[in-house]
Design a protein around this motif. Structure first.
Motif, PDB file in Angstrom:
ATOM      1  N   THR A  34       0.823  -1.204   0.000  1.00  0.00           N
ATOM      2  CA  THR A  34       0.000   0.000   0.000  1.00  0.00           C
ATOM      3  C   THR A  34       0.861   1.258   0.000  1.00  0.00           C
ATOM      4  OG1 THR A  34      -1.707  -1.199   1.222  1.00  0.00           O
ATOM      5  CG2 THR A  34      -1.863   1.192   1.208  1.00  0.00           C
ATOM      6  N   THR A  35       1.929   1.258   0.788  1.00  0.00           N
ATOM      7  CA  THR A  35       2.833   2.409   0.834  1.00  0.00           C
ATOM      8  C   THR A  35       3.480   2.640  -0.525  1.00  0.00           C
ATOM      9  OG1 THR A  35       3.287   1.938   3.164  1.00  0.00           O
ATOM     10  CG2 THR A  35       4.810   3.409   2.023  1.00  0.00           C
ATOM     11  N   LEU A  36       3.956   1.593  -1.163  1.00  0.00           N
ATOM     12  CA  LEU A  36       4.557   1.731  -2.490  1.00  0.00           C
ATOM     13  C   LEU A  36       3.540   2.218  -3.514  1.00  0.00           C
ATOM     14  CD1 LEU A  36       6.846  -1.426  -2.683  1.00  0.00           C
ATOM     15  CD2 LEU A  36       7.549   0.958  -2.461  1.00  0.00           C
ATOM     16  N   LEU A  37       2.327   1.738  -3.421  1.00  0.00           N
ATOM     17  CA  LEU A  37       1.275   2.163  -4.344  1.00  0.00           C
ATOM     18  C   LEU A  37       0.976   3.650  -4.172  1.00  0.00           C
ATOM     19  CD1 LEU A  37      -0.695   1.093  -6.494  1.00  0.00           C
ATOM     20  CD2 LEU A  37      -2.333   0.737  -4.655  1.00  0.00           C
ATOM     21  N   ILE A  38       0.924   4.117  -2.945  1.00  0.00           N
ATOM     22  CA  ILE A  38       0.674   5.539  -2.689  1.00  0.00           C
ATOM     23  C   ILE A  38       1.833   6.383  -3.198  1.00  0.00           C
ATOM     24  CG2 ILE A  38       0.470   7.254  -0.838  1.00  0.00           C
ATOM     25  CD1 ILE A  38      -1.185   5.127   0.693  1.00  0.00           C
ATOM     26  N   ILE A  39       3.075   5.948  -2.968  1.00  0.00           N
ATOM     27  CA  ILE A  39       4.248   6.695  -3.429  1.00  0.00           C
ATOM     28  C   ILE A  39       4.253   6.804  -4.948  1.00  0.00           C
ATOM     29  CG2 ILE A  39       6.775   6.586  -3.618  1.00  0.00           C
ATOM     30  CD1 ILE A  39       6.769   5.463  -0.748  1.00  0.00           C
ATOM     31  N   VAL A  40       3.982   5.710  -5.638  1.00  0.00           N
ATOM     32  CA  VAL A  40       3.946   5.719  -7.102  1.00  0.00           C
ATOM     33  C   VAL A  40       2.839   6.650  -7.603  1.00  0.00           C
ATOM     34  CG1 VAL A  40       3.439   4.289  -9.127  1.00  0.00           C
ATOM     35  CG2 VAL A  40       5.023   3.472  -7.400  1.00  0.00           C
ATOM     36  N   ALA A  41       1.688   6.629  -6.965  1.00  0.00           N
ATOM     37  CA  ALA A  41       0.582   7.503  -7.373  1.00  0.00           C
ATOM     38  C   ALA A  41       0.945   8.975  -7.183  1.00  0.00           C
ATOM     39  CB  ALA A  41      -0.676   7.152  -6.585  1.00  0.00           C
ATOM     40  N   PHE A  44       3.461  10.011  -9.862  1.00  0.00           N
ATOM     41  CA  PHE A  44       2.778  10.145 -11.149  1.00  0.00           C
ATOM     42  C   PHE A  44       2.006  11.456 -11.231  1.00  0.00           C
ATOM     43  CE2 PHE A  44      -1.037   9.420 -13.756  1.00  0.00           C
ATOM     44  CZ  PHE A  44      -0.427   9.165 -14.976  1.00  0.00           C
ATOM     45  N   ILE A  45       1.304  11.807 -10.173  1.00  0.00           N
ATOM     46  CA  ILE A  45       0.514  13.041 -10.168  1.00  0.00           C
ATOM     47  C   ILE A  45       1.426  14.264 -10.236  1.00  0.00           C
ATOM     48  CG2 ILE A  45      -1.006  14.461  -8.728  1.00  0.00           C
ATOM     49  CD1 ILE A  45      -2.325  11.804  -7.823  1.00  0.00           C
ATOM     50  N   VAL A  46       2.533  14.252  -9.499  1.00  0.00           N
ATOM     51  CA  VAL A  46       3.469  15.379  -9.519  1.00  0.00           C
ATOM     52  C   VAL A  46       4.070  15.553 -10.904  1.00  0.00           C
ATOM     53  CG1 VAL A  46       5.711  16.173  -8.634  1.00  0.00           C
ATOM     54  CG2 VAL A  46       3.976  15.328  -7.057  1.00  0.00           C
ATOM     55  N   LYS A  47       4.488  14.465 -11.530  1.00  0.00           N
ATOM     56  CA  LYS A  47       5.053  14.544 -12.895  1.00  0.00           C
ATOM     57  C   LYS A  47       4.013  15.065 -13.884  1.00  0.00           C
ATOM     58  CE  LYS A  47       9.167  12.711 -12.293  1.00  0.00           C
ATOM     59  NZ  LYS A  47      10.401  13.389 -12.569  1.00  0.00           N
ATOM     60  N   LEU A  48       2.784  14.622 -13.750  1.00  0.00           N
ATOM     61  CA  LEU A  48       1.720  15.066 -14.639  1.00  0.00           C
ATOM     62  C   LEU A  48       1.475  16.567 -14.493  1.00  0.00           C
ATOM     63  CD1 LEU A  48      -0.388  13.934 -16.665  1.00  0.00           C
ATOM     64  CD2 LEU A  48      -1.953  13.750 -14.737  1.00  0.00           C
TER      65      LEU A  48
END
Length: 89
Positions: A34-41, A44-48
């Motif tokens: 869950t922590t890795l999933l939140i970090i990846v999300a 992704f949002i910051v890059k977008l």
């Protein structure tokens, strides 16, 4: 006698039971996943957001450049040079 996955009659009646053998039943793996999933999300949002901001700034600069060229404030050579700079940025 077995009742479902990992349940036996004596354990079920006494209040002790096995929660199963699936991936999500291991609490530490669930927390890490869950922590890795939140970090990846979040990444992704910051890059977008960063990509959208840079495109917006570039579009505004290109519009200003076109306006200057159309008004005759800059020459064609200056327009092309600045256009190349903006497109390669």
């Amino acid at each position: 006698m077995m009742y479902g996955r990992g349940y036996s009659n004596t354990l079920r009646n006494s209040g002790y039971s096995c929660s199963g053998f699936g991936f999500m039943n291991n609490n530490w793996l669930t927390i890490i996943f869950t922590t890795l999933l939140i970090i990846v999300a979040v990444i992704f949002i910051v890059k977008l957001i960063q990509n959208n901001k840079s495109k917006t700034v570039s579009n505004i600069a290109m519009d200003n450049l076109k306006t200057k060229f159309a008004n005759g404030d800059i020459t064609e050579e200056e327009y092309l040079r600045h256009k190349d700079i903006l497109e390669n940025k």
